[in-house]
Motif scaffolding. Structure first.
Motif, PDB file in Angstrom:
ATOM      1  N   LEU A  62       0.822  -1.210   0.000  1.00 44.58           N
ATOM      2  CA  LEU A  62       0.000   0.000   0.000  1.00 44.58           C
ATOM      3  C   LEU A  62       0.856   1.260   0.000  1.00 44.58           C
ATOM      4  O   LEU A  62       0.466   2.291  -0.554  1.00 44.58           O
ATOM      5  CB  LEU A  62      -0.919   0.005   1.225  1.00 44.58           C
ATOM      6  N   ILE A  63       2.023   1.174   0.616  1.00 39.97           N
ATOM      7  CA  ILE A  63       2.916   2.331   0.755  1.00 39.97           C
ATOM      8  C   ILE A  63       4.325   1.925   0.344  1.00 39.97           C
ATOM      9  O   ILE A  63       4.819   0.881   0.772  1.00 39.97           O
ATOM     10  CB  ILE A  63       2.919   2.859   2.204  1.00 39.97           C
ATOM     11  N   PHE A  64       4.932   2.752  -0.487  1.00 42.39           N
ATOM     12  CA  PHE A  64       6.343   2.587  -0.828  1.00 42.39           C
ATOM     13  C   PHE A  64       7.145   3.534   0.053  1.00 42.39           C
ATOM     14  O   PHE A  64       6.927   4.751   0.030  1.00 42.39           O
ATOM     15  CB  PHE A  64       6.604   2.928  -2.303  1.00 42.39           C
ATOM     16  N   ASP A 100     -15.496 -11.983  -0.686  1.00 40.89           N
ATOM     17  CA  ASP A 100     -14.698 -12.202   0.520  1.00 40.89           C
ATOM     18  C   ASP A 100     -13.375 -11.444   0.462  1.00 40.89           C
ATOM     19  O   ASP A 100     -12.946 -10.821   1.454  1.00 40.89           O
ATOM     20  CB  ASP A 100     -14.438 -13.693   0.713  1.00 40.89           C
ATOM     21  N   ASP A 101     -12.711 -11.477  -0.708  1.00 38.31           N
ATOM     22  CA  ASP A 101     -11.451 -10.747  -0.853  1.00 38.31           C
ATOM     23  C   ASP A 101     -11.681  -9.240  -0.793  1.00 38.31           C
ATOM     24  O   ASP A 101     -10.845  -8.489  -0.260  1.00 38.31           O
ATOM     25  CB  ASP A 101     -10.770 -11.109  -2.177  1.00 38.31           C
ATOM     26  N   LEU A 102     -12.809  -8.803  -1.334  1.00 39.72           N
ATOM     27  CA  LEU A 102     -13.142  -7.374  -1.288  1.00 39.72           C
ATOM     28  C   LEU A 102     -13.332  -6.917   0.151  1.00 39.72           C
ATOM     29  O   LEU A 102     -12.812  -5.868   0.550  1.00 39.72           O
ATOM     30  CB  LEU A 102     -14.414  -7.113  -2.098  1.00 39.72           C
ATOM     31  N   TYR A 103     -14.049  -7.686   0.941  1.00 41.76           N
ATOM     32  CA  TYR A 103     -14.281  -7.312   2.331  1.00 41.76           C
ATOM     33  C   TYR A 103     -12.987  -7.364   3.145  1.00 41.76           C
ATOM     34  O   TYR A 103     -12.708  -6.465   3.950  1.00 41.76           O
ATOM     35  CB  TYR A 103     -15.312  -8.254   2.955  1.00 41.76           C
ATOM     36  N   LYS A 104     -12.186  -8.401   2.921  1.00 39.08           N
ATOM     37  CA  LYS A 104     -10.981  -8.602   3.724  1.00 39.08           C
ATOM     38  C   LYS A 104      -9.887  -7.604   3.396  1.00 39.08           C
ATOM     39  O   LYS A 104      -9.205  -7.100   4.306  1.00 39.08           O
ATOM     40  CB  LYS A 104     -10.471 -10.029   3.518  1.00 39.08           C
ATOM     41  N   ASN A 105      -9.699  -7.284   2.130  1.00 39.71           N
ATOM     42  CA  ASN A 105      -8.552  -6.483   1.696  1.00 39.71           C
ATOM     43  C   ASN A 105      -8.867  -5.018   1.417  1.00 39.71           C
ATOM     44  O   ASN A 105      -7.937  -4.215   1.284  1.00 39.71           O
ATOM     45  CB  ASN A 105      -7.928  -7.094   0.441  1.00 39.71           C
ATOM     46  N   VAL A 106     -10.157  -4.658   1.340  1.00 42.54           N
ATOM     47  CA  VAL A 106     -10.501  -3.278   0.965  1.00 42.54           C
ATOM     48  C   VAL A 106     -11.490  -2.658   1.942  1.00 42.54           C
ATOM     49  O   VAL A 106     -11.155  -1.764   2.722  1.00 42.54           O
ATOM     50  CB  VAL A 106     -11.057  -3.225  -0.474  1.00 42.54           C
ATOM     51  N   LEU A 107     -12.717  -3.128   1.908  1.00 41.60           N
ATOM     52  CA  LEU A 107     -13.810  -2.418   2.578  1.00 41.60           C
ATOM     53  C   LEU A 107     -13.749  -2.491   4.095  1.00 41.60           C
ATOM     54  O   LEU A 107     -14.227  -1.582   4.778  1.00 41.60           O
ATOM     55  CB  LEU A 107     -15.159  -2.958   2.086  1.00 41.60           C
ATOM     56  N   PHE A 108     -13.173  -3.564   4.619  1.00 36.28           N
ATOM     57  CA  PHE A 108     -13.068  -3.703   6.076  1.00 36.28           C
ATOM     58  C   PHE A 108     -11.606  -3.901   6.481  1.00 36.28           C
ATOM     59  O   PHE A 108     -11.314  -4.596   7.452  1.00 36.28           O
ATOM     60  CB  PHE A 108     -13.926  -4.874   6.559  1.00 36.28           C
ATOM     61  N   ASP A 111      -5.789  -0.736   7.140  1.00 35.06           N
ATOM     62  CA  ASP A 111      -4.609  -0.219   6.441  1.00 35.06           C
ATOM     63  C   ASP A 111      -4.977   0.348   5.073  1.00 35.06           C
ATOM     64  O   ASP A 111      -4.488   1.407   4.678  1.00 35.06           O
ATOM     65  CB  ASP A 111      -3.564  -1.323   6.282  1.00 35.06           C
ATOM     66  N   PHE A 112      -5.840  -0.362   4.344  1.00 39.39           N
ATOM     67  CA  PHE A 112      -6.261   0.115   3.029  1.00 39.39           C
ATOM     68  C   PHE A 112      -7.062   1.405   3.155  1.00 39.39           C
ATOM     69  O   PHE A 112      -6.822   2.370   2.412  1.00 39.39           O
ATOM     70  CB  PHE A 112      -7.096  -0.959   2.323  1.00 39.39           C
ATOM     71  N   ALA A 181     -16.779  -5.864  13.397  1.00 40.97           N
ATOM     72  CA  ALA A 181     -15.990  -6.227  14.583  1.00 40.97           C
ATOM     73  C   ALA A 181     -14.515  -6.412  14.212  1.00 40.97           C
ATOM     74  O   ALA A 181     -13.615  -5.983  14.950  1.00 40.97           O
ATOM     75  CB  ALA A 181     -16.538  -7.502  15.207  1.00 40.97           C
ATOM     76  N   SER A 182     -14.258  -7.028  13.054  1.00 39.25           N
ATOM     77  CA  SER A 182     -12.879  -7.207  12.592  1.00 39.25           C
ATOM     78  C   SER A 182     -12.215  -5.862  12.318  1.00 39.25           C
ATOM     79  O   SER A 182     -11.045  -5.644  12.661  1.00 39.25           O
ATOM     80  CB  SER A 182     -12.865  -8.069  11.327  1.00 39.25           C
ATOM     81  N   LEU A 183     -12.961  -4.930  11.715  1.00 40.89           N
ATOM     82  CA  LEU A 183     -12.419  -3.602  11.440  1.00 40.89           C
ATOM     83  C   LEU A 183     -12.093  -2.864  12.740  1.00 40.89           C
ATOM     84  O   LEU A 183     -11.045  -2.213  12.852  1.00 40.89           O
ATOM     85  CB  LEU A 183     -13.422  -2.798  10.606  1.00 40.89           C
ATOM     86  N   ILE A 184     -12.969  -2.963  13.726  1.00 36.90           N
ATOM     87  CA  ILE A 184     -12.721  -2.307  15.015  1.00 36.90           C
ATOM     88  C   ILE A 184     -11.494  -2.910  15.697  1.00 36.90           C
ATOM     89  O   ILE A 184     -10.664  -2.191  16.274  1.00 36.90           O
ATOM     90  CB  ILE A 184     -13.969  -2.414  15.911  1.00 36.90           C
ATOM     91  N   ASP A 185     -11.337  -4.231  15.603  1.00 41.81           N
ATOM     92  CA  ASP A 185     -10.160  -4.883  16.183  1.00 41.81           C
ATOM     93  C   ASP A 185      -8.872  -4.387  15.520  1.00 41.81           C
ATOM     94  O   ASP A 185      -7.847  -4.182  16.191  1.00 41.81           O
ATOM     95  CB  ASP A 185     -10.271  -6.401  16.037  1.00 41.81           C
ATOM     96  N   GLN A 186      -8.912  -4.184  14.198  1.00 41.29           N
ATOM     97  CA  GLN A 186      -7.747  -3.652  13.494  1.00 41.29           C
ATOM     98  C   GLN A 186      -7.443  -2.228  13.942  1.00 41.29           C
ATOM     99  O   GLN A 186      -6.273  -1.849  14.086  1.00 41.29           O
ATOM    100  CB  GLN A 186      -7.987  -3.681  11.984  1.00 41.29           C
ATOM    101  N   CYS A 187      -8.483  -1.436  14.153  1.00 41.97           N
ATOM    102  CA  CYS A 187      -8.277  -0.066  14.630  1.00 41.97           C
ATOM    103  C   CYS A 187      -7.596  -0.058  15.989  1.00 41.97           C
ATOM    104  O   CYS A 187      -6.729   0.791  16.264  1.00 41.97           O
ATOM    105  CB  CYS A 187      -9.618   0.669  14.705  1.00 41.97           C
TER     106      CYS A 187
END
Length: 352
Positions: A62-64, A100-108, A111-112, A181-187
């Motif tokens: 995501l970041i260089f 599933d990949d959209l939710y895991k890697n983008v919308l929720f 970092d993205f 809940a997964s997004l909040i845990d990442q935060c």
């Protein structure tokens, strides 16, 4: 080209899926499997059709981060965001129907979301959620989209506030919505690297209520507002003219007449080409909404446009304060408690 290569829905989905794999970096620094055709097997005398090879696919972070060899320990490395991944990955995953990949890697994915908010306008981030909802509806996607819209004014000024806004608005859904809940845990884990203030409770308005988003750009109270552009924009006045996009909450235009004090009244012409405002300093402003040009003048009760008269008391208050204004497409009228005065839309006194 679309009819030739993308007319078949299944082939189109496979192409989008391959592009999604590229931006996900799945085959970076690892061999990618492939199959030999029957002709290739006969030509090269190969027994098995299955094989694999390193296709030299570049990694897609995501970041260089670029570190200068001459930099000191305290020097912050240069950060460049992967703009192509941030813009293309949601598009490819949505059209390849990889939910599933959209939710895991983008919308929720915290970092993205944080990376995209740090280098792109908020409306582009919200657009990813709205585009996903066009293909498959998910209640949790709608909740996060509405939460971002509610937080638009805060996130536009500092993307690091994403943690506070997500937890403060979406915490009530922690027990019932597992993706949220997964997004909040990442935060609460990854997000602590950029923001140490983490709400412990639901401290902000949650999505789903009557509040869609707040428009916060004026330094002082708003004393006039009008819906313009066929309901697409909102004109507001305080010490400045600010036009908001009602679909996203973004600021479309700011016109600063640099007045002392604030405007107290707003009158909009029926054709919405110009507006007239009055100020607490007994001035009136004629503002073109097409060009942003404005005319600022002191109100003269005698009707003169250039002659200065003493229209204030010893306390500094105007003897005849302006109480309001009304406009037509060609003229406008100002009034006080004792009289009214008509002007053309260029500010020329017409009758009083």
């Amino acid at each position: 080209s679309h009819e030739r290569y993308l007319s078949n829905p299944e082939e189109r989905r496979i192409y989008h899926s391959s592009m999604a794999d590229y931006y996900l970096g799945i085959w970076a620094a690892r061999p990618k499997p492939f199959q030999y055709s029957e002709q290739q097997r006969r030509m090269f005398n190969i027994e098995s059709a299955e094989s694999e090879a390193d296709r030299k696919v570049p990694a897609q972070p995501l970041i260089f981060t670029i570190s200068d060899a001459t930099a000191t320990v305290s020097t912050t490395p240069t950060v460049r965001y992967n703009l192509r991944k941030l813009s293309e990955l949601p598009y490819q995953l949505i059209r390849s129907q990889r939910e599933d990949d959209l939710y895991k890697n983008v919308l929720f994915n915290y970092d993205f979301m944080h990376a995209k908010l740090s280098c792109m306008p908020l409306n582009l981030c919200i657009f990813d959620y709205e585009s996903a909802l066009e293909f498959f509806f998910d209640k949790e996607v709608r909740l996060v989209s509405d939460a971002l819209r509610l937080s638009s004014s805060v996130l536009a000024s500092d993307p690091n506030n994403l943690i506070c806004q997500v937890i403060g608005r979406l915490f009530p859904f922690y027990e019932t919505c597992h993706k949220i809940a997964s997004l909040i845990d990442q935060c609460e884990s990854t997000g602590l690297q950029v923001m140490g203030l983490v709400p412990a409770f639901n401290t902000l308005a949650s999505p789903g209520g009557p509040l869609v988003y707040s428009l916060e750009a004026h330094a002082f109270a708003v004393y006039g507002l009008e819906v313009i552009s066929s309901g697409q924009s909102l004109l507001t006045v305080s010490n400045r003219f600010i036009v908001f996009d009602l679909s996203s909450g973004d600021i479309v235009r700011i016109i600063d007449p640099r007045i002392e004090g604030i405007m107290t009244y707003l009158a909009l012409a029926p054709d919405q080409r110009y507006c007239v405002t009055t100020t607490i300093s007994n001035q009136y402003i004629i503002c073109s909404l097409l060009t942003g040009d404005f005319i600022l003048r002191d109100y003269q009760p005698t009707g003169g446009n250039t002659t200065k008269t003493n229209s204030k008391t010893n306390t500094g208050q105007p003897t005849e304060p302006l109480l309001g204004a009304h406009t037509s497409n060609t003229h406008f009228v100002l009034w006080t408690a004792k009289m009214y005065q008509v002007y053309t839309n260029k500010g020329i006194s017409f009758r009083y």
